[in-house]
Motif scaffolding. Structure first.
Motif, short mmCIF file in Angstrom:
data_model
loop_
_atom_site.label_atom_id
_atom_site.label_comp_id
_atom_site.label_asym_id
_atom_site.label_seq_id
_atom_site.Cartn_x
_atom_site.Cartn_y
_atom_site.Cartn_z
N ASP A 155 0.86 -1.24 0.05
CA ASP A 155 -0.08 0.02 0.16
C ASP A 155 0.77 1.34 -0.10
OD1 ASP A 155 -2.21 -1.49 -0.17
OD2 ASP A 155 -2.63 -1.36 2.21
N LEU A 156 2.03 1.23 0.70
CA LEU A 156 2.65 2.30 0.83
C LEU A 156 3.59 2.55 -0.33
CD1 LEU A 156 3.92 2.21 4.61
CD2 LEU A 156 2.51 4.03 3.52
N ILE A 157 4.14 1.49 -0.97
CA ILE A 157 4.71 1.56 -2.15
C ILE A 157 3.94 2.27 -3.35
CG2 ILE A 157 5.58 0.09 -4.28
CD1 ILE A 157 7.63 0.20 -1.74
N GLU A 158 2.63 2.08 -3.55
CA GLU A 158 1.74 2.42 -4.61
C GLU A 158 1.61 3.75 -4.10
OE1 GLU A 158 1.04 1.09 -7.19
OE2 GLU A 158 1.19 -0.93 -6.87
N LEU A 159 1.37 4.21 -2.87
CA LEU A 159 1.45 5.50 -2.59
C LEU A 159 2.55 6.48 -3.02
CD1 LEU A 159 -0.11 6.70 0.86
CD2 LEU A 159 1.78 8.11 -0.54
N ILE A 160 3.66 6.09 -2.65
CA ILE A 160 4.92 6.45 -3.17
C ILE A 160 4.91 6.47 -4.70
CG2 ILE A 160 7.42 6.39 -3.43
CD1 ILE A 160 7.33 4.98 -0.71
N ILE A 161 4.56 5.70 -5.42
CA ILE A 161 4.51 5.78 -6.88
C ILE A 161 3.54 6.76 -7.39
CG2 ILE A 161 4.06 4.89 -9.01
CD1 ILE A 161 4.95 1.98 -7.70
N LYS A 207 8.25 7.69 7.18
CA LYS A 207 8.91 8.88 7.41
C LYS A 207 9.27 9.72 6.22
CE LYS A 207 13.21 10.06 9.79
NZ LYS A 207 14.65 9.79 10.36
N LYS A 208 9.74 8.70 5.41
CA LYS A 208 10.13 9.39 3.83
C LYS A 208 9.04 10.04 3.15
CE LYS A 208 14.46 8.37 4.00
NZ LYS A 208 15.64 9.20 3.97
N ILE A 209 7.95 9.58 3.24
CA ILE A 209 6.66 9.99 2.70
C ILE A 209 6.35 11.34 3.28
CG2 ILE A 209 4.02 10.04 2.51
CD1 ILE A 209 4.47 6.93 2.10
N CYS A 210 6.42 11.30 4.80
CA CYS A 210 6.22 12.79 5.21
C CYS A 210 7.38 13.56 4.95
CB CYS A 210 6.26 12.30 6.88
SG CYS A 210 4.64 11.57 7.57
N GLU A 211 8.63 13.35 4.75
CA GLU A 211 9.67 14.20 4.26
C GLU A 211 9.51 14.69 2.90
OE1 GLU A 211 13.29 11.87 4.92
OE2 GLU A 211 13.27 12.29 7.14
N PHE A 212 9.10 13.77 2.06
CA PHE A 212 8.94 14.29 0.56
C PHE A 212 7.61 15.10 0.62
CE2 PHE A 212 7.27 13.98 -3.64
CZ PHE A 212 8.13 14.01 -4.28
N ILE A 455 -2.00 16.99 -3.48
CA ILE A 455 -2.13 18.19 -2.60
C ILE A 455 -2.38 17.64 -1.23
CG2 ILE A 455 -3.74 20.16 -1.90
CD1 ILE A 455 -4.69 20.28 -4.93
N LEU A 456 -3.17 16.74 -1.14
CA LEU A 456 -3.51 16.11 0.32
C LEU A 456 -2.12 15.75 1.27
CD1 LEU A 456 -6.21 13.63 1.34
CD2 LEU A 456 -4.05 13.46 2.18
N PHE A 457 -1.38 15.06 0.48
CA PHE A 457 -0.08 14.57 0.99
C PHE A 457 0.93 15.62 1.08
CE2 PHE A 457 -1.65 10.30 0.84
CZ PHE A 457 -1.44 9.73 1.84
N SER A 458 0.79 16.55 0.29
CA SER A 458 1.71 17.87 0.49
C SER A 458 1.43 18.60 1.69
CB SER A 458 1.50 18.76 -0.76
OG SER A 458 1.83 18.14 -2.01
N THR A 459 0.15 18.42 2.31
CA THR A 459 -0.18 19.14 3.40
C THR A 459 0.42 18.23 4.85
OG1 THR A 459 -2.11 17.99 3.76
CG2 THR A 459 -2.19 19.99 2.49
N ALA A 484 -3.65 3.14 2.50
CA ALA A 484 -2.47 3.69 3.20
C ALA A 484 -2.94 4.99 3.94
CB ALA A 484 -1.26 3.79 2.24
N MET A 485 -3.70 5.94 3.13
CA MET A 485 -4.09 7.09 3.63
C MET A 485 -4.55 6.79 5.04
SD MET A 485 -5.52 8.72 0.05
CE MET A 485 -6.43 9.93 0.96
N ALA A 486 -5.57 5.74 5.03
CA ALA A 486 -6.57 5.40 6.30
C ALA A 486 -5.87 4.98 7.31
CB ALA A 486 -7.91 4.77 5.64
N GLU A 487 -4.98 3.98 6.87
CA GLU A 487 -4.35 3.03 7.97
C GLU A 487 -3.25 3.63 8.60
OE1 GLU A 487 -4.38 -0.93 6.62
OE2 GLU A 487 -6.72 -0.98 6.23
N GLU A 488 -2.39 4.21 7.52
CA GLU A 488 -1.18 4.62 8.14
C GLU A 488 -0.95 6.06 8.40
OE1 GLU A 488 0.80 2.52 8.83
OE2 GLU A 488 -0.16 0.79 7.68
N PHE A 489 -1.95 7.25 7.82
CA PHE A 489 -1.74 8.39 7.89
C PHE A 489 -2.91 8.96 8.44
CE2 PHE A 489 1.44 7.28 4.81
CZ PHE A 489 2.49 8.07 5.16
#
Length: 494
Positions: A155-161, A207-212, A455-459, A484-489
Motif C-alpha cells: 500500500d505504501l509502495i503504491e502511494l509513493i508511486i 517517514k520518507k513520505i512525510c519528508e517528501f 495536494i493532500l499529502f503535500s499538506t 495507506a491514507m486511512a491506516e497509516e496516515f
C-alpha cells in the motif's frame, strides 16, 4: 428552462466530485491492461532512479537523464487502446537512458574498485516489441510486486508511486512554463527509488513520505508563484457558462500554458473556445481576459458526457487524465506524450488541423444558445484573514470543493469554517497553511483524483490536526493508496 439553467450555474462546483462515467455505468474498476503498460514504463524509470541515486553517491550527476526520467514518470496511461508508436518511443528512450546510467555507474564502481549493485527484480524489455509482449511483461511485474511485499508495505509502495508521478506532472508543468529545478527532479527520483528496496521497513517508508511532502509542497508554492508571474495576480472572477452560436473548440485538462498557446493560434478567427474540467481556473488570471475567443466554460468533469454534447472538436492537454468515449475519436486532438488510439496528434503546437476541424464542424446554432448566471470564483484573502483572527485558537475546518458541502458544514458545526469552493484550490490553501495554527486545522477534500492526492499529502508537511477525504471509486484512486491514507496516515474517509 431558465430556472433550470440558473440552478445548474449555482451548483457548478458541486459537479466536480466522484461522479464519473464509470459510476454512471456501474463499471468502476482498475484497468489491468493500462496498469500493466504503466508498470513496464515504471520498471525502466525505477531502474534509472536506482543508478542515478548511486551515481549521486559518487558525486556524479546527469541532469539530462534525470529530466527524461521525470518526463516518463509524468505519463499516466488513460486508455488501453493507445498509440503503440508513442508508447514504444517513450519506452525505448527510457531503456537507452537506463543503459547509459547503468554504464556510468558500473564504470564508477570499477574505477573506485567498489562492488556494484543491481536493481532488485528488474526485467529486460521483451525482444518482441508488440503490444501483447508488453502486456505480458507488465503483468509479470504486477504479479511479482504483489508477491514480494506484504499488504501494508505494498500500500505504501503504491502511494509513493502515485505521489512521485503526480509531483512529476507538476514539475513538467513548471518546465513548460520556463522553470527548471534539477534538485527537485533528483529528489523525486530518489523518493521513487525507495520502491526498489524490498528490505526497507514500513516506519521508514512513512517517514520518507512525510519528508517528501515538503518537496511537493514547495513545488506547489513555486507553481502558483510562476502562474501569477506569467498570467497576472489572481483575483475574484466570473466563469461564464453560456453557450454561443458559432464554430467552437473545447479544451480539457489543467494546463494553462497549452490553453494560452491555442488561444494565440485562433486570434482573429471566428472560433469560440470553451474550457472544460478544471481549466475553469483560467478565468482567475487577468491574462486570459484579453482573449475574445475565450467565451466560457462548458460542462463539468465527466468527459464522456461533456464530449458527447459538445458541437465541435476537442483538444485534450497533456495533463488530461480521463478516459474518453469511443465514438468521439477522430474529433479529439491532443499533445499527450502517449495518446489514445485514433486521437489526432498535435505536433509542436501546430493547431492548424484542430482549427480546420472546428471551421468544418457545424458548431452551435441559435437554438443551442443558453445564458447561465455567471459563477463566481472567489479569491479573498481578507475574508480568510478575518476568520483566522477570530478563531482564537479554536478549531478551524477548511473545506476544499463543494461536493456534499452542506453535510460537511453540518458535521463541523461549532468550528470556524473556511469554504474553498474550487476543488483544485491550492493557492488559497497554501495561504491558509502558511498563516494558520495548523494544530487546530482540519482539512476536508471533497474531490477525487490523482491531483487531489498530491495536494493532500503535500499538506502533511504542515502537520494539520486532521485530514478528511472523499470516498473514491477504484477507477480514480488505487485502493492501495486509499488504505495507506486511512491506516497509516489517519486520513478519514467521509
Amino acid at each position: 428552462m431558465q430556472n433550470e439553467n440558473k440552478e445548474n450555474g449555482l451548483n457548478f462546483f458541486s459537479e466536480f466530485s466522484d461522479k464519473t462515467s464509470c459510476i454512471n455505468s456501474g463499471m468502476c474498476s482498475v484497468d489491468p491492461s493500462s496498469n500493466a503498460l504503466e508498470e513496464l514504463l515504471l520498471n525502466e524509470i525505477k531502474q534509472i532512479a536506482f543508478y542515478i541515486v548511486k551515481l549521486a553517491d559518487f558525486g556524479t550527476k546527469n541532469d539530462a537523464i534525470v529530466q527524461d526520467a521525470i518526463k516518463g514518470l509524468s505519463v499516466i496511461i488513460i486508455n488501453t487502446a493507445l498509440r503503440l508508436k508513442d508508447y514504444k518511443s517513450l519506452l525505448f528512450m527510457l531503456e537507452e537512458e537506463k543503459k547509459s546510467a547503468k554504464s556510468l555507474y558500473l564504470d564508477c564502481c570499477k574505477e573506485k574498485r567498489i562492488k556494484y549493485e543491481l536493481v532488485e527484480n528488474a526485467i529486460d524489455l521483451p525482444k518482441d516489441s508488440g503490444l501483447t509482449s508488453f502486456l505480458k511483461a507488465g503483468e509479470a511485474l504486477v504479479v511479482e510486486k504483489q508477491k514480494e511485499y506484504e499488504p501494508k508495505k505494498l500500500d505504501l509502495i503504491e502511494l509513493i508511486i502515485t505521489f512521485a508521478k503526480t509531483s512529476a506532472i507538476n514539475i513538467e508543468k513548471l518546465r513548460r512554463l520556463g522553470y527548471v529545478n534539477n534538485e527537485w527532479n533528483f529528489k523525486i527520483l530518489k523518493f521513487l527509488n525507495l520502491t526498489n528496496i524490498s528490505s526497507i521497513k514500513i516506519d521508514k517508508l512513512k517517514k520518507k513520505i512525510c519528508e517528501f511532502s515538503e518537496v511537493s509542497y514547495k513545488i506547489w508554492e513555486k507553481l502558483t508563484e510562476i502562474l501569477e508571474q506569467k498570467y497576472g495576480k489572481r483575483k475574484t472572477s466570473e466563469i461564464n457558462l453560456q453557450i454561443k452560436k458559432g464554430k467552437s473548440i473545447l479544451v480539457s485538462g489543467s494546463d494553462l500554458d497549452e490553453l494560452d498557446t491555442l488561444l494565440k493560434a485562433v486570434e482573429g478567427i471566428e472560433i469560440n473556445v470553451y474550457t472544460n474540467s478544471t481549466l475553469f481556473m483560467a478565468f482567475a488570471y487577468p491574462h486570459f481576459a484579453k482573449y475574445k475567443n475565450l467565451v466560457g466554460h462548458f460542462g463539468g468533469e465527466n468527459a464522456e458526457e461533456d464530449f458527447t454534447k459538445f458541437k465541435g472538436p476537442i483538444f485534450t492537454t497533456q495533463s488530461f487524465l480521463q478516459k474518453v468515449d469511443y465514438f468521439r475519436r477522430g474529433t479529439i486532438y491532443t499533445t499527450k506524450i502517449i495518446a489514445p488510439e485514433k486521437m489526432v496528434r498535435i505536433e509542436n503546437y501546430d493547431f492548424k488541423p484542430l482549427i480546420q476541424s472546428a471551421l468544418e464542424s457545424n458548431g452551435f446554432s441559435e437554438s443551442d444558445e443558453i445564458t447561465f448566471d455567471k459563477v463566481l470564483l472567489k479569491y479573498d484573502t481578507k475574508e480568510i484573514d478575518k476568520i483566522l483572527s477570530e478563531a482564537d485558537n479554536k478549531e478551524i475546518c477548511v473545506i476544499v470543493g463543494s461536493y456534499r458541502k452542506e453535510k460537511i458544514v453540518e458535521r463541523f458545526a461549532g468550528q470556524k469554517i473556511i469554504e474553498l469552493e474550487s476543488p483544485v484550490e491550492i493557492q488559497l490553501l497554501i495561504y491558509i497553511l502558511n498563516k494558520a495554527n495548523c494544530e487546530n486545522l482540519n482539512i476536508v477534500f471533497t474531490h477525487c483524483g490523482p491531483n487531489t492526492i498530491n495536494i493532500l499529502f503535500s499538506t502533511l508537511y504542515t502537520d494539520p490536526k486532521k485530514i478528511y477525504f472523499a470516498k473514491c471509486p477504484n477507477s480514480l484512486i488505487s485502493p492501495h493508496v486509499i488504505r495507506a491514507m486511512a491506516e497509516e496516515f489517519d486520513v478519514e474517509m467521509i
